[in-house]
Design a protein around this motif. Structure first.
Motif, PDB file in Angstrom:
ATOM      1  N   UNK A   1      -0.549  11.282   3.791  1.00 16.31           N
ATOM      2  CA  UNK A   1      -0.687  10.648   2.482  1.00 16.31           C
ATOM      3  C   UNK A   1       0.621   9.997   2.035  1.00 16.31           C
ATOM      4  N   UNK A   2       1.749  10.676   2.246  1.00 14.16           N
ATOM      5  CA  UNK A   2       3.042  10.125   1.833  1.00 14.16           C
ATOM      6  C   UNK A   2       3.398   8.862   2.606  1.00 14.16           C
ATOM      7  N   UNK A   3       2.877   8.720   3.825  1.00 12.28           N
ATOM      8  CA  UNK A   3       3.181   7.554   4.653  1.00 12.28           C
ATOM      9  C   UNK A   3       2.245   6.376   4.383  1.00 12.28           C
ATOM     10  N   UNK A   4       1.181   6.607   3.631  1.00 14.95           N
ATOM     11  CA  UNK A   4       0.157   5.573   3.436  1.00 14.95           C
ATOM     12  C   UNK A   4       0.710   4.324   2.740  1.00 14.95           C
ATOM     13  N   UNK A   5       1.381   4.485   1.623  1.00 12.35           N
ATOM     14  CA  UNK A   5       1.896   3.320   0.896  1.00 12.35           C
ATOM     15  C   UNK A   5       2.940   2.565   1.710  1.00 12.35           C
ATOM     16  N   UNK A   6       3.943   3.249   2.296  1.00 11.29           N
ATOM     17  CA  UNK A   6       4.894   2.504   3.131  1.00 11.29           C
ATOM     18  C   UNK A   6       4.223   1.797   4.319  1.00 11.29           C
ATOM     19  N   UNK A   7       3.205   2.420   4.914  1.00 13.07           N
ATOM     20  CA  UNK A   7       2.493   1.791   6.022  1.00 13.07           C
ATOM     21  C   UNK A   7       1.795   0.520   5.552  1.00 13.07           C
ATOM     22  N   UNK A   8       1.096   0.608   4.439  1.00 10.77           N
ATOM     23  CA  UNK A   8       0.400  -0.565   3.900  1.00 10.77           C
ATOM     24  C   UNK A   8       1.386  -1.685   3.583  1.00 10.77           C
ATOM     25  N   UNK A   9       2.509  -1.334   2.969  1.00  5.78           N
ATOM     26  CA  UNK A   9       3.523  -2.337   2.631  1.00  5.78           C
ATOM     27  C   UNK A   9       4.101  -2.988   3.876  1.00  5.78           C
ATOM     28  N   UNK A  10       4.368  -2.187   4.904  1.00  6.64           N
ATOM     29  CA  UNK A  10       4.933  -2.713   6.140  1.00  6.64           C
ATOM     30  C   UNK A  10       3.942  -3.662   6.808  1.00  6.64           C
ATOM     31  N   UNK A  11       2.689  -3.243   6.887  1.00  8.70           N
ATOM     32  CA  UNK A  11       1.690  -4.109   7.505  1.00  8.70           C
ATOM     33  C   UNK A  11       1.524  -5.411   6.720  1.00  8.70           C
ATOM     34  N   UNK A  12       1.556  -5.329   5.401  1.00 13.13           N
ATOM     35  CA  UNK A  12       1.459  -6.552   4.588  1.00 13.13           C
ATOM     36  C   UNK A  12       2.630  -7.494   4.864  1.00 13.13           C
ATOM     37  N   UNK A  13       3.807  -6.930   5.110  1.00 11.07           N
ATOM     38  CA  UNK A  13       4.972  -7.779   5.392  1.00 11.07           C
ATOM     39  C   UNK A  13       4.856  -8.467   6.750  1.00 11.07           C
ATOM     40  N   UNK A  14       3.998  -7.945   7.623  1.00 20.40           N
ATOM     41  CA  UNK A  14       3.800  -8.518   8.954  1.00 20.40           C
ATOM     42  C   UNK A  14       2.556  -9.403   9.019  1.00 20.40           C
ATOM     43  N   UNK A  15       1.876  -9.531   7.911  1.00 21.02           N
ATOM     44  CA  UNK A  15       0.623 -10.294   7.869  1.00 21.02           C
ATOM     45  C   UNK A  15       0.839 -11.719   8.364  1.00 21.02           C
ATOM     46  N   UNK A  16      -0.122 -12.193   9.144  1.00 18.42           N
ATOM     47  CA  UNK A  16      -0.042 -13.546   9.682  1.00 18.42           C
ATOM     48  C   UNK A  16       0.582 -13.608  11.064  1.00 18.42           C
ATOM     49  N   UNK A  17       1.208 -12.521  11.488  1.00 20.86           N
ATOM     50  CA  UNK A  17       1.817 -12.458  12.819  1.00 20.86           C
ATOM     51  C   UNK A  17       0.885 -11.706  13.764  1.00 20.86           C
ATOM     52  N   UNK A  18       0.958 -12.042  15.049  1.00 22.98           N
ATOM     53  CA  UNK A  18       0.290 -11.203  16.035  1.00 22.98           C
ATOM     54  C   UNK A  18       1.045  -9.882  16.063  1.00 22.98           C
ATOM     55  N   UNK A  19       0.325  -8.761  16.111  1.00 22.96           N
ATOM     56  CA  UNK A  19       0.985  -7.460  15.996  1.00 22.96           C
ATOM     57  C   UNK A  19       0.437  -6.472  17.026  1.00 22.96           C
ATOM     58  N   UNK A  20       1.356  -5.685  17.554  1.00 24.45           N
ATOM     59  CA  UNK A  20       1.015  -4.582  18.450  1.00 24.45           C
ATOM     60  C   UNK A  20       1.564  -3.315  17.789  1.00 24.45           C
ATOM     61  N   UNK A  21       0.678  -2.369  17.472  1.00 27.30           N
ATOM     62  CA  UNK A  21       1.118  -1.105  16.886  1.00 27.30           C
ATOM     63  C   UNK A  21       1.379  -0.119  18.019  1.00 27.30           C
ATOM     64  N   UNK A  22       2.602   0.344  18.114  1.00 27.58           N
ATOM     65  CA  UNK A  22       2.964   1.352  19.116  1.00 27.58           C
ATOM     66  C   UNK A  22       2.678   2.718  18.507  1.00 27.58           C
ATOM     67  N   UNK A  23       1.632   3.377  19.000  1.00 28.40           N
ATOM     68  CA  UNK A  23       1.215   4.673  18.464  1.00 28.40           C
ATOM     69  C   UNK A  23       1.659   5.829  19.344  1.00 28.40           C
ATOM     70  N   UNK A  24       2.628   5.592  20.214  1.00 29.34           N
ATOM     71  CA  UNK A  24       3.033   6.600  21.194  1.00 29.34           C
ATOM     72  C   UNK A  24       3.773   7.794  20.589  1.00 29.34           C
ATOM     73  N   UNK A  25       4.363   7.632  19.420  1.00 28.75           N
ATOM     74  CA  UNK A  25       5.150   8.718  18.816  1.00 28.75           C
ATOM     75  C   UNK A  25       4.418   9.453  17.694  1.00 28.75           C
ATOM     76  N   UNK A  26       3.186   9.045  17.378  1.00 23.56           N
ATOM     77  CA  UNK A  26       2.444   9.652  16.274  1.00 23.56           C
ATOM     78  C   UNK A  26       2.110  11.109  16.611  1.00 23.56           C
ATOM     79  N   UNK A  27       2.488  12.002  15.699  1.00 24.11           N
ATOM     80  CA  UNK A  27       2.231  13.440  15.872  1.00 24.11           C
ATOM     81  C   UNK A  27       1.173  13.952  14.891  1.00 24.11           C
TER      82      UNK A  27
END
Length: 104
Positions: free
Chosen positions: A24-50
């Motif tokens: 929950x604490x990461x939700x807002x920063x994640x949304x903001x980060x993704x919005x800042x990348x909007x319009x670009x091709x993006x690859x999410x590296x999920x290798x470190x998610x615990x």
């Protein structure tokens, strides 16, 4: 100690390393980060998610739909076992996030 997210580029687009904890604490920063990348091709590296929470899954689904609508590439690379199992609890897979249609 939580590792900070990083951003690089590859032939497939901007690579954004997801944080270790997507709760929950990461939700807002994640949304903001993704919005800042909007319009670009993006690859999410999920290798470190615990840890993966429902709110962040919802953000990823919404982001995938947005990228699809804008005809930009959006992919998830190297999902960790924790990322995959967190999705499985919700009846999802990494591929399902990319293909999920949001109800209008």
């Amino acid at each position: 100690m939580a590792r900070k997210s990083t951003k690089t580029t590859s032939a497939d687009g901007t690579v954004y390393a997801l944080p270790q904890v997507l709760d929950l604490k990461a939700a807002t920063p994640l949304a903001e980060k993704l919005m800042s990348l909007r319009g670009q091709n993006i690859v999410l590296d999920a290798s470190k998610v615990e840890r993966l929470g429902t709110q962040c899954v919802q953000i990823l689904i919404a982001a995938a739909a947005t990228w699809k609508d804008e005809m930009a590439a959006f992919s998830i690379a190297e999902p960790s076992d924790s990322f995959t199992s967190g999705l499985q609890v919700l009846g999802l897979t990494p591929q399902a996030i990319l293909e999920k249609e949001l109800a209008q």
